[in-house]
Enzyme design. Structure first.
Site, short mmCIF file in Angstrom:
data_model
loop_
_atom_site.label_atom_id
_atom_site.label_comp_id
_atom_site.label_asym_id
_atom_site.label_seq_id
_atom_site.Cartn_x
_atom_site.Cartn_y
_atom_site.Cartn_z
N ASP A 42 0.85 -1.19 0.00
CA ASP A 42 0.00 0.00 0.00
C ASP A 42 0.89 1.23 0.00
OD1 ASP A 42 -1.78 2.11 0.57
OD2 ASP A 42 -3.09 0.79 1.72
N CYS A 82 -6.74 4.10 -2.39
CA CYS A 82 -6.77 2.68 -2.02
C CYS A 82 -7.87 1.87 -2.69
CB CYS A 82 -6.89 2.55 -0.50
SG CYS A 82 -5.53 3.30 0.41
N LYS A 130 -4.76 -6.88 3.88
CA LYS A 130 -5.58 -5.77 3.39
C LYS A 130 -6.12 -6.06 2.00
CE LYS A 130 -5.73 -0.76 2.98
NZ LYS A 130 -5.06 0.52 3.26
N HIS A 253 -0.77 24.85 -9.74
CA HIS A 253 -2.06 24.60 -10.40
C HIS A 253 -3.14 24.64 -9.31
CE1 HIS A 253 -5.27 22.28 -12.35
NE2 HIS A 253 -4.73 22.66 -13.49
N ASP A 315 -1.12 -0.58 -4.66
CA ASP A 315 -2.34 0.07 -5.14
C ASP A 315 -2.05 1.44 -5.73
OD1 ASP A 315 -1.63 1.10 -2.67
OD2 ASP A 315 -3.65 1.01 -1.80
N HIS A 316 -1.08 2.14 -5.17
CA HIS A 316 -0.67 3.46 -5.64
C HIS A 316 0.68 3.77 -5.01
CE1 HIS A 316 -1.84 4.76 -1.64
NE2 HIS A 316 -3.03 4.20 -1.84
#
Length: 536
Positions: A42, A82, A130, A253, A315-316
């Site tokens: 994760d 997630c 998880k 931005h 996941d990222h």
């Protein structure tokens, strides 16, 4: 005893002859069906897997997989948060196709995943740790913040990121829950090794290296603490930890500024604070690598390594103070670029595959390994043709079957507009909302890997080309409008369910420190938003 186990695991792979490993991984198993073990971390920054060995952090088991398997150089999440990212991995579909909008709204509990399919086709399956891909999870604060992200107010929703040290130089088990789950997984592997007649799929989800909860934030705390022990911190050469460049706040931005503010990162930070956060995060990655090592060691000890595919991904990623942010919820490389390594039978060792891939590709890949027919109506492509494409250690060329683009989208909290990313030939195009109300960004990763220069205004023809291609993949203005409607409906339903206690409950969410300065003004802003017809 724990320290001894870690040392023994490291000894196994430092002492095991390399030719024996290569021979074991290349032999065709007697059982035509191979096993699969997927370890999903994760918030692991995929760029760390591209670095030379021990350059920034010691990752011996990831380096082992690089040497004896395949490394995907350009792997991306389909949503930098997630639950939606995991929904994409389990379903093989882009998040907008399953309406996985945020950490609360993802797949239904009975949604058929690729693991359900392989189980019906004769595999023993086990999911541990998880998972986080079903609707209904995460905190109340997290979902309310996601629903109200279009409301024109600016409130800090996270704790200020910080680094904390715990334990001593012998403490290896910092993330206790992950170690408990790994112990369960290794015991399961040992038991599975006794049954040679039936192949298995094992999924293990880690919490690391996700930041830890910040309980000082109150009842609805978030996770902004980077926590490790001296044992893991010594795996990070501190002198090599860099301080990322930041744009001035006034030059950011507007979506980036909103994210930086809600993540509590707009106040000054010392270089020491930033360096510590990054070093501690890398140490948490080292602990995640140690957990991966326990799984690889268990497969080796039981004689299963030679007939098991091992997959490591996330996941990222984690921004770790790049672009004046921590956490994810962004299309910048630290957040969106994920690790993906696969080793196993018939995979040539040392491959570095340049084709851009994403999490949706794991669904058809798992089915192909299992010998199951791949559905036609999914977003992903099997990676097996890429994995068997080259037998040398050079970068494998792109395979025409797999498109050389990746798409990611985000609709959750800590960003005040739906965000879409298209990666194509090292150009990264980021579009927002309806495509008109918020200016897009464009980065040339080949010359600007740190994504500090938005060239959208300099090459309008490239913006037009990338936007046209993105719209051919997803009608993003329509999707953004759908999310906007969903957010309003869900917030209204929640407000009605709370009833007379609404004012008290909403004032005590993660944004309570800012909310209680002007509570009535913020309530009125929400009421105005609910009544508006604007679809941002």
């Amino acid at each position: 005893m724990i320290q001894k186990c870690i040392a023994l695991s490291l000894f196994l792979f430092s002492a095991l002859p390399e030719d024996n490993i290569v021979r074991a991984l290349s032999l065709s198993p007697n059982n035509p069906k191979s096993n699969v073990v997927m370890v999903m971390s994760d918030a692991f920054d995929g760029r760390l897997t591209l670095l030379p060995e021990n350059g920034l952090v010691s990752l011996p088991y990831i380096n082992f997989m690089k040497k004896h398997g395949a490394l995907f150089l350009n792997a991306y999440t389909n949503s930098p948060i997630c639950c939606p990212s995991r929904a994409a991995m389990w379903s093989g579909l882009f998040p907008h196709l399953t309406e996985s909008w945020n950490n609360y709204k993802c797949l239904d509990s009975d949604y058929p995943t690729w693991m359900d399919i392989v189980e019906k086709n004769g595999y023993v399956t086990q999911r541990l740790g998880k998972q986080d891909y079903k609707s209904g999870s995460h905190s109340l604060s997290n979902r309310v913040e996601a629903w109200t992200r279009d409301v024109p107010f600016l409130l800090r929703q996270e704790g200020r990121p910080c680094a904390n040290l715990t334990g001593n130089k012998t403490q290896t088990r910092v993330m206790a829950l992950d170690w408990k789950n790994v112990d369960t997984a290794t015991a399961w592997i040992q038991k599975a090794a006794q049954n040679h007649s039936q192949p298995f799929f094992l999924y293990l989800g880690l919490n690391l290296p996700h930041p830890y909860p910040s309980e000082t934030m109150g009842e609805n705390f978030g996770s902004s603490t980077f926590l490790t022990s001296p044992y893991w911190l010594q795996k990070v050469p501190y002198k090599n930890v860099t301080i990322p460049k930041w744009k001035p706040l006034q030059s950011m931005h507007p979506v980036d500024y909103y994210s930086s503010y809600t993540k509590n990162c707009t106040a000054p930070f010392t270089e020491q604070e930033i360096r510590d956060i990054r070093a501690y995060y890398y140490a948490m990655c080292a602990e995640a690598d140690g957990l991966l090592g326990e799984i690889i060691s268990a497969l080796n000890d039981t004689g299963l390594l030679g007939r098991t595919y091992v997959v490591f991904t996330s996941d990222h990623g984690e921004l770790a103070m790049e672009h004046r942010q921590f956490y994810k919820m962004s299309m910048y490389e630290g957040s969106s670029h994920i690790p993906l390594l696969i080793m196993g039978p018939r995979i040539s060792p040392g491959q570095q595959i340049s084709t851009v891939v994403s999490l949706v590709d794991l669904y058809p890949t798992m089915l192909e390994i299992a010998g199951v027919q791949i559905p036609q109506n999914i977003s992903g492509y099997s990676l097996m043709p890429l994995l068997s494409a080259s037998s040398n250690k050079n970068v494998s060329p792109s395979i025409s079957v797999h498109p050389n683009w990746a798409m990611s989208e985000f609709h959750g909290s800590d960003a005040n507009a739906s965000t879409y990313m298209l990666w194509d030939n090292y150009w990264k195009y980021v579009a927002y909302a309806d495509g008109d109300s918020v200016a897009p960004q464009l980065f040339d990763l080949s010359s600007d890997p740190d994504e500090l220069t938005n060239v959208a205004g300099q090459v309008p023809e490239k913006v037009q080309e990338m936007d046209k291609k993105l719209r051919s993949i997803v009608d993003y203005p329509k999707v953004s409008a759908s999310v906007h409607v969903y957010n309003k409906q869900q917030f209204a339903l929640w407000k009605a369910s709370v009833g007379a206690n609404y004012t008290n409950v909403i004032a005590n969410l993660r944004w309570h420190a800012d909310w209680n300065k002007r509570p009535r003004a913020y309530e009125m802003a929400i009421e105005k938003w609910i009544k508006s017809t604007r679809q941002h």
